[in-house]
Structure formats: C-alpha cells, structure tokens
Design a protein around this motif. Structure first.
Motif, short mmCIF file in Angstrom:
data_model
loop_
_atom_site.label_atom_id
_atom_site.label_comp_id
_atom_site.label_asym_id
_atom_site.label_seq_id
_atom_site.Cartn_x
_atom_site.Cartn_y
_atom_site.Cartn_z
N GLN A 18 0.80 -1.12 -0.05
CA GLN A 18 -0.07 0.16 0.00
C GLN A 18 1.03 1.31 0.05
OE1 GLN A 18 -3.17 0.17 -0.35
NE2 GLN A 18 -3.51 2.49 0.04
N HIS A 21 2.39 1.98 -3.31
CA HIS A 21 0.80 2.34 -4.45
C HIS A 21 0.96 3.91 -3.92
CE1 HIS A 21 -2.66 2.28 -6.35
NE2 HIS A 21 -3.49 2.66 -5.37
N GLU A 22 0.78 4.24 -2.83
CA GLU A 22 0.54 5.71 -2.47
C GLU A 22 1.61 6.63 -2.67
OE1 GLU A 22 -0.33 5.65 1.77
OE2 GLU A 22 -2.27 4.74 1.42
N ALA A 24 3.73 5.91 -5.47
CA ALA A 24 4.16 5.85 -6.71
C ALA A 24 4.49 6.89 -7.66
CB ALA A 24 3.21 4.76 -7.67
N ASN A 44 4.94 0.07 -8.59
CA ASN A 44 3.51 -0.24 -8.51
C ASN A 44 2.99 -1.36 -8.97
OD1 ASN A 44 1.10 1.03 -7.09
ND2 ASN A 44 0.33 1.70 -8.79
N LYS A 45 3.29 -1.53 -10.27
CA LYS A 45 2.67 -2.74 -10.93
C LYS A 45 3.02 -4.23 -10.42
CE LYS A 45 3.30 -4.92 -15.68
NZ LYS A 45 4.13 -4.80 -16.78
N LEU A 48 1.22 -4.46 -6.97
CA LEU A 48 -0.18 -4.62 -7.02
C LEU A 48 -0.69 -6.06 -7.64
CD1 LEU A 48 -1.74 -1.23 -8.17
CD2 LEU A 48 -1.54 -2.16 -5.80
N LYS A 51 0.01 -8.26 -4.72
CA LYS A 51 -1.36 -8.00 -3.62
C LYS A 51 -2.53 -8.93 -4.08
CE LYS A 51 -4.59 -4.38 -1.92
NZ LYS A 51 -4.90 -3.01 -2.14
#
Length: 215
Positions: A18, A21-22, A24, A44-45, A48, A51
């Motif tokens: 997370q 992601h936040e 990126a 990020n790719k 995720l 995830k």
C-alpha cells in the motif's frame, strides 16, 4: 511482548504494498531527475500484482515470498530481480521461525542485504538502495547488540533508513542509468534508495503496531 507471530501476519507485507502504491507518482518523479522516470510505475505494477496473490491469513514469510517471486517473474527490468532477491532472502530466514523477534529480523536483514550486494554488485556510496538498506540493518544490529527492546530497534532502523536515503543526495551515481550523468547526478535522491526507505519504514511501523497489539 518482544516478538510477533509469523503466522497470519501478511498484513505487514500488504502495508508495504500500500505504501508503494501511495508513493508511486513520487517515486517516478524522483526517478525522473536522473533516470527514466518509471520507477514508481514499475514498482506499483509489481506490488499490486503481488497484492492480488496475498491474503491476510498468510504468514509474514509466505507473503514476502510471493512478493519476491512476483517481482522477479512479472516486473522485470533491473528492480524486479533486485527487490525480488531482497524479499526472498528475508522470507528464507523468517520462514524457519514461528515467531519473529529482533534476533530473527536482524538475521533476515543481514541475509537480504548480502543477497542484494551480491546481485547488484553495489556497495555503500554507489548511490543505490544499498545506501538505505545497509546503514539501516547496521543500525538495527547495533541496537540489538545494545539490548534495546524490539520496538526501539525498529524505530532506529526506520531513522537510519531515512538518513541513508537522504545521504544519496550528496553522492555521485556509479551504477545504473544515473551513472551516465556523472557529477550531475549529485544533488538528487536515488529512486531505489527512496523506495527502499519507504519499504523499510513501513515494515518497521507495521511491526511496531503489531507489537503494541500483542502487549
């Protein structure tokens, strides 16, 4: 308590995912100063993707293993194998333990850092993620040796990661795309050191929260 369970503690890894992601867009902005500007996008790719394969019922070590494997297999580039190795080496130590205390984590961090340095061929001062992870694991080990409690050791790890990341501003890149800039790479953060800082600080905060819950 001075330990957390390995079992059903994938939340620590999900917190790291997370955080990436936040951040990126910020990571790509940092990378854009000296590199291709795609570090945040690629990280990020991969994170995720991982995830989607992790649930909170998994162990901490299994979640690390999935994250590591996903980065190696699915994100590619230079950072995929590098971070994949880091998380896989953490997992290999932690998976042998039902609990994670400061001694287990110190061993895992040392194993992961060794793996990174062998793979990347980087050393401290080359303006890479090694400049975050190496001083962080050294500071953590020193705190363990001084018999600080686990939470304090994690706070020291977090502070050292931040300091290491910031120190890359003063370095000339010797490895990777930024090395082409020579002296012009000075004055900018290294993107890998920045993402590594986010990961280590998030891991430390998540583990401290878990320690507080188990008191």
């Amino acid at each position: 308590m001075e330990q957390i369970k390995n079992e059903k503690n994938a939340k620590i890894v999900l917190d790291m995912i997370q955080a990436i992601h936040e951040n990126a867009a910020y990571l790509s902005e940092v990378d854009g100063a000296t590199g291709d500007g795609d570090h945040g996008v690629n990280m990020n790719k991969g994170f995720l993707m991982a995830k989607e394969r992790i649930n909170e019922e998994m162990s901490f070590s299994d979640a690390l293993k999935i994250l590591g494997r996903t980065l190696v297999m699915d994100i590619g580039g230079s950072m995929g194998p590098i971070y994949g190795t880091f998380f896989n080496r953490l997992s290999k130590v932690i998976c042998k333990n039902d609990i994670v205390d400061k001694y287990v984590l110190a061993q895992a961090l040392n194993n992961a850092t060794e793996g990174l340095m062998d793979l990347a061929g980087a050393k401290v001062g080359d303006k890479t993620l090694i400049d975050t992870v190496y001083p962080a694991k050294e500071a953590f080990q020193k705190a363990v040796n001084q018999n600080e409690d686990f939470a304090t050791c994690l706070e020291i790890l977090s502070d050292a990661a931040e300091e290491g990341k910031e120190n890359t501003k003063n370095m000339v890149a010797k490895i990777g795309r930024a090395a082409r800039l020579g002296e012009r790479s000075k004055g900018f953060l290294d993107a890998g050191a920045t993402s590594c800082c986010i990961i280590l600080k998030t891991m430390a905060a998540s583990m401290i929260a878990e320690l507080n819950e188990t008191k």
